[in-house]
Design a protein around this motif. Structure first.
Motif, PDB file in Angstrom:
ATOM      1  N   MET A  35       0.858  -1.236   0.007  1.00 35.77           N
ATOM      2  CA  MET A  35      -0.082  -0.001   0.112  1.00 35.77           C
ATOM      3  C   MET A  35       0.689   1.304   0.014  1.00 35.77           C
ATOM      4  O   MET A  35       0.744   1.911  -0.731  1.00 35.77           O
ATOM      5  N   GLN A  36       1.990   1.222   0.934  1.00 40.06           N
ATOM      6  CA  GLN A  36       2.822   2.320   0.904  1.00 40.06           C
ATOM      7  C   GLN A  36       3.584   2.710  -0.465  1.00 40.06           C
ATOM      8  O   GLN A  36       3.542   3.891  -0.896  1.00 40.06           O
ATOM      9  N   ARG A  37       3.950   1.623  -1.089  1.00 44.38           N
ATOM     10  CA  ARG A  37       4.460   1.697  -2.449  1.00 44.38           C
ATOM     11  C   ARG A  37       3.729   2.282  -3.556  1.00 44.38           C
ATOM     12  O   ARG A  37       3.902   3.147  -4.498  1.00 44.38           O
ATOM     13  N   GLY A  43       1.349   9.229  -5.800  1.00 40.03           N
ATOM     14  CA  GLY A  43       2.202  10.465  -5.845  1.00 40.03           C
ATOM     15  C   GLY A  43       1.371  11.670  -5.222  1.00 40.03           C
ATOM     16  O   GLY A  43       1.801  12.938  -5.029  1.00 40.03           O
ATOM     17  N   TYR A  44       0.185  11.367  -4.866  1.00 43.29           N
ATOM     18  CA  TYR A  44      -1.029  12.298  -4.217  1.00 43.29           C
ATOM     19  C   TYR A  44      -0.537  12.590  -2.928  1.00 43.29           C
ATOM     20  O   TYR A  44       0.218  11.793  -2.089  1.00 43.29           O
ATOM     21  N   PRO A  67       2.556   9.605   0.411  1.00 44.16           N
ATOM     22  CA  PRO A  67       3.616   8.801   0.049  1.00 44.16           C
ATOM     23  C   PRO A  67       4.807   8.426   0.736  1.00 44.16           C
ATOM     24  O   PRO A  67       5.392   7.655   0.572  1.00 44.16           O
ATOM     25  N   GLU A  68       4.734   8.814   2.050  1.00 44.45           N
ATOM     26  CA  GLU A  68       5.614   8.718   3.213  1.00 44.45           C
ATOM     27  C   GLU A  68       5.183   7.750   4.398  1.00 44.45           C
ATOM     28  O   GLU A  68       6.038   7.274   4.966  1.00 44.45           O
ATOM     29  N   GLY A 223       6.879  16.333   3.298  1.00 45.19           N
ATOM     30  CA  GLY A 223       6.915  16.242   2.000  1.00 45.19           C
ATOM     31  C   GLY A 223       5.990  16.865   1.277  1.00 45.19           C
ATOM     32  O   GLY A 223       5.480  16.591   0.031  1.00 45.19           O
ATOM     33  N   ILE A 224       5.088  17.831   1.907  1.00 44.95           N
ATOM     34  CA  ILE A 224       4.005  18.416   1.153  1.00 44.95           C
ATOM     35  C   ILE A 224       4.388  19.958   1.450  1.00 44.95           C
ATOM     36  O   ILE A 224       4.005  20.502   2.509  1.00 44.95           O
ATOM     37  N   GLY A 225       4.752  20.454   0.229  1.00 47.47           N
ATOM     38  CA  GLY A 225       5.355  22.000   0.144  1.00 47.47           C
ATOM     39  C   GLY A 225       4.104  22.538   0.604  1.00 47.47           C
ATOM     40  O   GLY A 225       4.079  23.564   1.187  1.00 47.47           O
TER      41      GLY A 225
END
Length: 295
Positions: A35-37, A43-44, A67-68, A223-225
């Motif tokens: 699921m993580q992959r 990439g959402y 994504p992380e 990881g979320i600008g």
């Protein structure tokens, strides 16, 4: 084995707005690592996986991944997943439930499909917990992190503070919409000054009259600008404003600067129940082909 998926734009009534979400249907049998992959592949900001519920009285177990990492609860994934499942049910000619009940790590999440003139148009969740108020941060500290003058960060009616309705955010009221739009995060300073706090996710907002809010969600260390629409942060803000005012009913505009304008509807009852809803638009559907190494 192929797994069906649907993507939707959430908290918008038009394509290419709001916050995109991938919903993987028929996810039974997928392990956490896979699921993580998959979430990383899409990439959402989030991807959801729909599994059979542990309790047959509920409609699904929903797992939510960035994504992380996996999240215990999030807003736009619940709204979007309910919209997708309602679309599936309607496509099979099944009557929609008054609300879906999703089992999640944060608890049981009710999500009600929205209909307009008999047409499915969105959904509304009820947060799994009442608002929880956490630690406060000095306005001067937040101003330095956001590269703003100290007077732009308000301490009335509340200082910058951690709040949660299932997922914690640092809720920061700024002087005006111009300050919200001008803010930019000093990532090194953010890590240095807030690295030990409950969250480093910043939800910046300014009031526009009594019933409208202009907001941005910045989480560069995760990881979320910037996130175009953040239902869990909207729920936390609703809980805070409801605690201050006794009740709340307002609309959040988010994602405007990003070119993905979003409208998030928030209402908080006198008893503290928090509801967050919005429109959704279906974007893509297909089959996810997951093969084990060596296949």
């Amino acid at each position: 084995m192929g797994r069906r998926y649907v993507t939707v734009d959430v908290f918008t009534d038009r394509a290419f707005g709001g916050n995109p979400l991938a919903v993987v249907l028929d996810a039974a049998g997928l392990d956490t690592q896979t699921m993580q992959r998959v979430a990383r592949e899409f990439g959402y900001s989030e991807t959801t996986f729909v599994l059979p519920p542990a309790d047959p009285a509920h409609h699904a177990c929903v797992r939510i991944f960035t994504p992380e990492q996996e999240l215990p609860f999030a807003g736009h994934p619940n709204v979007g997943t309910a919209f997708v499942l309602a679309r599936e049910w309607a496509g099979r000619g099944e009557a929609l439930p008054e609300q879906f009940l999703f089992e999640e790590a944060a608890g049981l999440v009710p999500v009600r499909p929205w209909l307009a003139d008999g047409r499915l148009c969105g959904a509304e969740l009820t947060a799994p917990i009442r608002f929880e108020r956490g630690e406060t941060i000095e306005s001067a500290t937040i101003a330095r992190i956001l590269r703003l003058p100290e007077q732009a960060v308000l301490a009335d009616p509340h200082p910058p503070l951690v709040g949660s309705a299932g997922l914690p955010f640092l809720l920061v009221r700024l002087r005006d919409t111009e300050a919200v739009d001008a803010a930019s995060v000093d990532e090194a300073l953010l890590a240095d000054l807030l690295g030990h706090h409950a969250t480093r996710n910043l939800y910046l907002y300014a009031r526009i009259g009594a019933d409208r809010v202009h907001a941005r969600m910045l989480a560069p260390l995760d990881g979320i600008g910037e996130d175009p629409a953040t239902g869990s942060a909207a729920a936390a803000l609703g809980g805070l404003l409801g605690a201050l005012d006794g009740a709340a009913d307002f609309t959040i505009a988010q994602g405007v600067q990003m070119g993905r304008p979003s409208e998030i509807r928030v209402s908080v009852s006198e008893g503290g129940a928090i509801r967050v809803g919005g429109a959704c638009v279906t974007m893509m559907q297909g089959e996810l082909l997951i093969r084990e190494p060596g296949d």
